[in-house]
Design a protein around this motif. Structure first.
Motif, PDB file in Angstrom:
ATOM      1  N   ASN A 123     -12.617  -1.274  -3.366  1.00  0.00           N
ATOM      2  CA  ASN A 123     -11.752  -1.468  -4.206  1.00  0.00           C
ATOM      3  C   ASN A 123     -11.706  -0.419  -5.390  1.00  0.00           C
ATOM      4  OD1 ASN A 123      -9.449  -3.261  -3.429  1.00  0.00           O
ATOM      5  ND2 ASN A 123     -10.916  -4.873  -3.776  1.00  0.00           N
TER       6      ASN A 123
ATOM      7  N   SER B  39       0.937  -1.181   0.090  1.00  0.00           N
ATOM      8  CA  SER B  39       0.035   0.078  -0.005  1.00  0.00           C
ATOM      9  C   SER B  39       0.876   1.203  -0.038  1.00  0.00           C
ATOM     10  CB  SER B  39      -0.899   0.090   1.216  1.00  0.00           C
ATOM     11  OG  SER B  39      -1.713  -0.941   1.174  1.00  0.00           O
TER      12      SER B  39
ATOM     13  N   THR C 298       2.866   8.239   3.885  1.00  0.00           N
ATOM     14  CA  THR C 298       1.710   9.186   3.499  1.00  0.00           C
ATOM     15  C   THR C 298       1.973  10.606   3.964  1.00  0.00           C
ATOM     16  OG1 THR C 298       0.326   7.329   4.548  1.00  0.00           O
ATOM     17  CG2 THR C 298      -0.713   9.387   4.567  1.00  0.00           C
TER      18      THR C 298
ATOM     19  N   VAL D 173      -7.709   9.030  -3.408  1.00  0.00           N
ATOM     20  CA  VAL D 173      -7.753   7.760  -3.059  1.00  0.00           C
ATOM     21  C   VAL D 173      -8.209   6.949  -4.066  1.00  0.00           C
ATOM     22  CG1 VAL D 173      -8.940   6.206  -1.301  1.00  0.00           C
ATOM     23  CG2 VAL D 173      -8.123   8.537  -0.425  1.00  0.00           C
ATOM     24  N   GLN D 174      -7.507   5.742  -4.393  1.00  0.00           N
ATOM     25  CA  GLN D 174      -8.153   4.931  -5.390  1.00  0.00           C
ATOM     26  C   GLN D 174      -8.983   3.549  -4.649  1.00  0.00           C
ATOM     27  OE1 GLN D 174      -4.854   6.007  -5.836  1.00  0.00           O
ATOM     28  NE2 GLN D 174      -5.563   7.535  -7.135  1.00  0.00           N
ATOM     29  N   ARG D 175      -8.321   3.201  -3.592  1.00  0.00           N
ATOM     30  CA  ARG D 175      -8.960   2.048  -2.756  1.00  0.00           C
ATOM     31  C   ARG D 175      -8.318   1.977  -1.277  1.00  0.00           C
ATOM     32  NH1 ARG D 175      -5.640  -0.059  -6.909  1.00  0.00           N
ATOM     33  NH2 ARG D 175      -7.635  -0.517  -8.129  1.00  0.00           N
TER      34      ARG D 175
ATOM     35  N   GLY E 290      -4.070   2.088   1.916  1.00  0.00           N
ATOM     36  CA  GLY E 290      -4.587   2.754   0.751  1.00  0.00           C
ATOM     37  C   GLY E 290      -3.990   2.646  -0.304  1.00  0.00           C
ATOM     38  N   ASN E 291      -4.633   2.560  -1.636  1.00  0.00           N
ATOM     39  CA  ASN E 291      -3.774   2.789  -2.754  1.00  0.00           C
ATOM     40  C   ASN E 291      -2.846   1.695  -3.200  1.00  0.00           C
ATOM     41  OD1 ASN E 291      -5.301   5.220  -2.897  1.00  0.00           O
ATOM     42  ND2 ASN E 291      -3.602   6.569  -2.745  1.00  0.00           N
ATOM     43  N   LYS E 292      -3.298   0.618  -2.877  1.00  0.00           N
ATOM     44  CA  LYS E 292      -2.743  -0.673  -3.278  1.00  0.00           C
ATOM     45  C   LYS E 292      -2.775  -0.634  -4.946  1.00  0.00           C
ATOM     46  CE  LYS E 292      -2.469  -5.709  -3.062  1.00  0.00           C
ATOM     47  NZ  LYS E 292      -3.092  -7.023  -2.533  1.00  0.00           N
TER      48      LYS E 292
ATOM     49  N   TYR F   2     -12.892   3.148  -4.946  1.00  0.00           N
ATOM     50  CA  TYR F   2     -13.493   4.363  -3.798  1.00  0.00           C
ATOM     51  C   TYR F   2     -13.940   5.460  -4.628  1.00  0.00           C
ATOM     52  CZ  TYR F   2     -12.780   8.318  -0.738  1.00  0.00           C
ATOM     53  OH  TYR F   2     -12.989   9.234   0.088  1.00  0.00           O
TER      54      TYR F   2
ATOM     55  N   PHE G 158       1.959  11.936   0.057  1.00  0.00           N
ATOM     56  CA  PHE G 158       0.507  12.068  -0.008  1.00  0.00           C
ATOM     57  C   PHE G 158      -0.042  13.040   0.608  1.00  0.00           C
ATOM     58  CE2 PHE G 158       1.923   7.589  -1.343  1.00  0.00           C
ATOM     59  CZ  PHE G 158       1.198   7.698  -2.785  1.00  0.00           C
TER      60      PHE G 158
END
Length: 549
Positions: free
Chosen positions: A227, A168, A192, A245-247, A266-268, A229, A196
């Motif tokens: 998965n 992640s 993070t 945020v994607q997932r 998040g964001n894997k 978001y 990010f």
């Protein structure tokens, strides 16, 4: 020959292990279905590739990219020696993550040739074992890290570890305040913070109602995976500076049936799975437990510091009290010296000059004058006796205690015998319980008995059939010694005055200055014991005492 080839292909195609052949020039020439599934490619995508193909993503156990010449097949071809039990990770495009394999590369030679013409590679998937091992090592690093770092540093370390395990890019840990129905950010992972999130208001408390989808697990009490978001209808807007945020994957930490915190990643690059849920849950629980232990250690250290400070303060007070006591003892010794020397001199003068006046001028003096002189001499002698008793009381307070076993019965008998010898005409019934023993300072205990028995002897002087007894009894489960008589007794209304210096409960009909019981009380207290008296006027008195250990 055709049957052998058919058997070979049947065996090759149905092997549970993955297997492939690679020629001396590095080209992949054959592969079985198990290997294709492990690699996540089709047969056409596999055949014709070489180790140099950029579509291969291979890493070593340390996570670093593995150069093509170090692939086990290429190493076996170049060295002509087998490469056994080689562990490597290969990116599986279908799964979107690295799969881990244990590989064995066996070089193959034609007759008469020293260089291999191809290599045969077998492989089996160890991803699950590798994941368990990585989790174990990461948990171990977190526990070891906790010893020398603060709680905030520990939380960041735990998030960094769980990020690596789940591949992640975001990690966060929030505490849940059930009373306020709110969550408070406790920590963000290093990546993070660095790459990010640039949110300024990091210490903000969010009510569950206004927070985003990442608190859904508080309502459900279970781990949640999102998965996709951006398609969620109930997502909230992100604050300025927050990472896109994607997932996300968020798990609750529960203790005693109540959610106390949430840990999220998040964001894997690929979708989160139940395997990731298991990993994150393990770390969420571990982080909470280690954090609680860390806080307990901090509180314990704080209490230890408080106790150390209290001990130091107590030692200072003890030192000060000791110094004060030593000063008081010196003052008392100085006072005793003054009493013994400075006060006795004028008394001696008064007594001497009174005697001289009576002897030399007695016949010439009026009767009234001689009476006054006799009274002066009596008062001086009484004052001398008071000084003697005061010094005795002072010595008892300062005397060193040397406890040792002693025969209380024998000591009492010796004192009564001495009293009898001083007044042989008196017939006193003496009852001493045999075998009485005690541990105490021999000199002081004899002085105690002397005072109590002396009083009993004195206050039975006007009793028709005097009786004095010494013994022991049980009171409130403890052994207590007593001295009793059937003499004058005393009024219990004045019991509080018994052990005060110069307080006398009888008039001039009995001699005394009121120091004996005060001295007895001092001796008993010095031994850590108790003394008290009970009496009835005209019927006698009993004094009970203990001597501590």
């Amino acid at each position: 020959m055709g049957d052998d080839v058919a058997k070979y292909h049947a065996l090759f195609d149905h092997m549970a292990q993955g297997a492939f052949f690679q020629s001396a020039d590095g080209s992949l020439t054959d592969v079985n279905p198990a290997a294709l599934e492990m690699f996540g490619v089709t047969r056409d995508e596999f055949l014709g590739r070489t180790s140099m193909n950029p579509q291969w993503r291979v890493i070593g156990e340390n996570g670093a990219d593995l150069p093509p010449e170090q692939h086990p097949s290429m190493a076996a071809l170049s060295s002509g020696r087998p490469v056994l039990d080689f562990v490597a990770g290969v990116f599986n495009p279908c799964r979107g993550c690295f799969s881990w394999f244990n590989l064995n590369a066996i070089p193959m030679f034609r007759p008469g040739e020293s260089s291999p013409y191809q290599v045969f590679v077998t492989m089996h998937d160890i991803s699950s074992q590798k994941r368990v091992s990585n989790i174990h090592l990461s948990r171990l690093r977190v526990v070891q890290y906790a010893d020398a770092h603060s709680l905030d540093e520990l939380m960041v370390k735990a998030l960094d570890e769980v990020e690596k395990l789940t591949d992640s890019a975001i990690g966060f840990y929030h505490l849940f305040d059930a009373a306020a129905d709110a969550v408070v950010l406790k920590a963000w992972s290093t990546s993070t913070l660095e790459r990010f999130c640039r949110v300024e208001d990091r210490d903000r408390q969010y009510s569950v109602e206004e927070a985003g989808v990442w608190v859904d697990c508080l309502r459900s009490g279970t781990a949640l995976i999102y998965n996709d978001y951006n398609t969620l209808p109930h997502r909230k807007g992100l604050p300025p500076g927050h990472a896109p945020v994607q997932r996300i994957l968020v798990v609750p930490v529960q203790r005693n049936g109540t959610v106390v915190a949430i840990l999220g990643v998040g964001n894997k690059p690929s979708d989160y799975t139940e395997t990731d849920v298991h990993t994150v849950t393990l770390f969420a629980d571990l982080t909470w437990d280690v954090a609680q232990q860390k806080q307990m250690q901090s509180r314990l250290l704080a209490k230890t510091d408080e106790l150390k400070q209290a001990n130091e303060l107590l030692e200072q007070r003890v030192s000060q009290r000791t110094a004060d006591l030593q000063a008081a003892i010196r003052e008392q010794e100085s006072f005793s010296y003054s009493v013994s020397h400075d006060l006795r001199a004028p008394l001696r003068h008064i007594s001497s000059y009174s005697s001289i006046l009576i002897e030399d001028y007695g016949p010439a003096l009026p009767y009234e004058a001689r009476t006054y002189l006799d009274r002066m001499r009596g008062a001086a002698n009484q004052m001398g006796a008071l000084i003697d008793h005061l010094l005795e009381l002072s010595r008892v307070a300062r005397a060193a205690i040397t406890p040792q076993p002693m025969d209380l019965s024998a000591a009492a008998a010796a004192i009564l015998q001495m009293l009898q010898e001083t007044e042989p005409h008196r017939l006193v019934c003496q009852e001493i319980e045999p075998g009485l023993s005690v541990k105490g300072d021999v000199h002081l205990v004899k002085q105690l008995l002397g005072n109590l028995l002396g009083n009993a002897w004195k206050y039975t002087a006007k009793t028709s059939f005097p009786r004095i007894a010494v013994g022991k009894t049980m009171i409130s489960g403890g052994e207590v010694f007593f001295v009793t008589d059937n003499g004058a007794g005393f009024d219990m209304d004045y019991q509080a005055k018994l052990f005060k210096p110069f307080e006398r409960l009888h008039g001039s009909e009995f001699d005394g200055v009121g120091i004996g019981l005060a001295t007895s009380h001092q001796i008993v207290e010095r031994h850590g014991g108790r003394i008290w008296g009970e009496g009835t006027v005209g019927k006698g008195a009993t004094f009970y005492f203990t001597l501590g250990g």
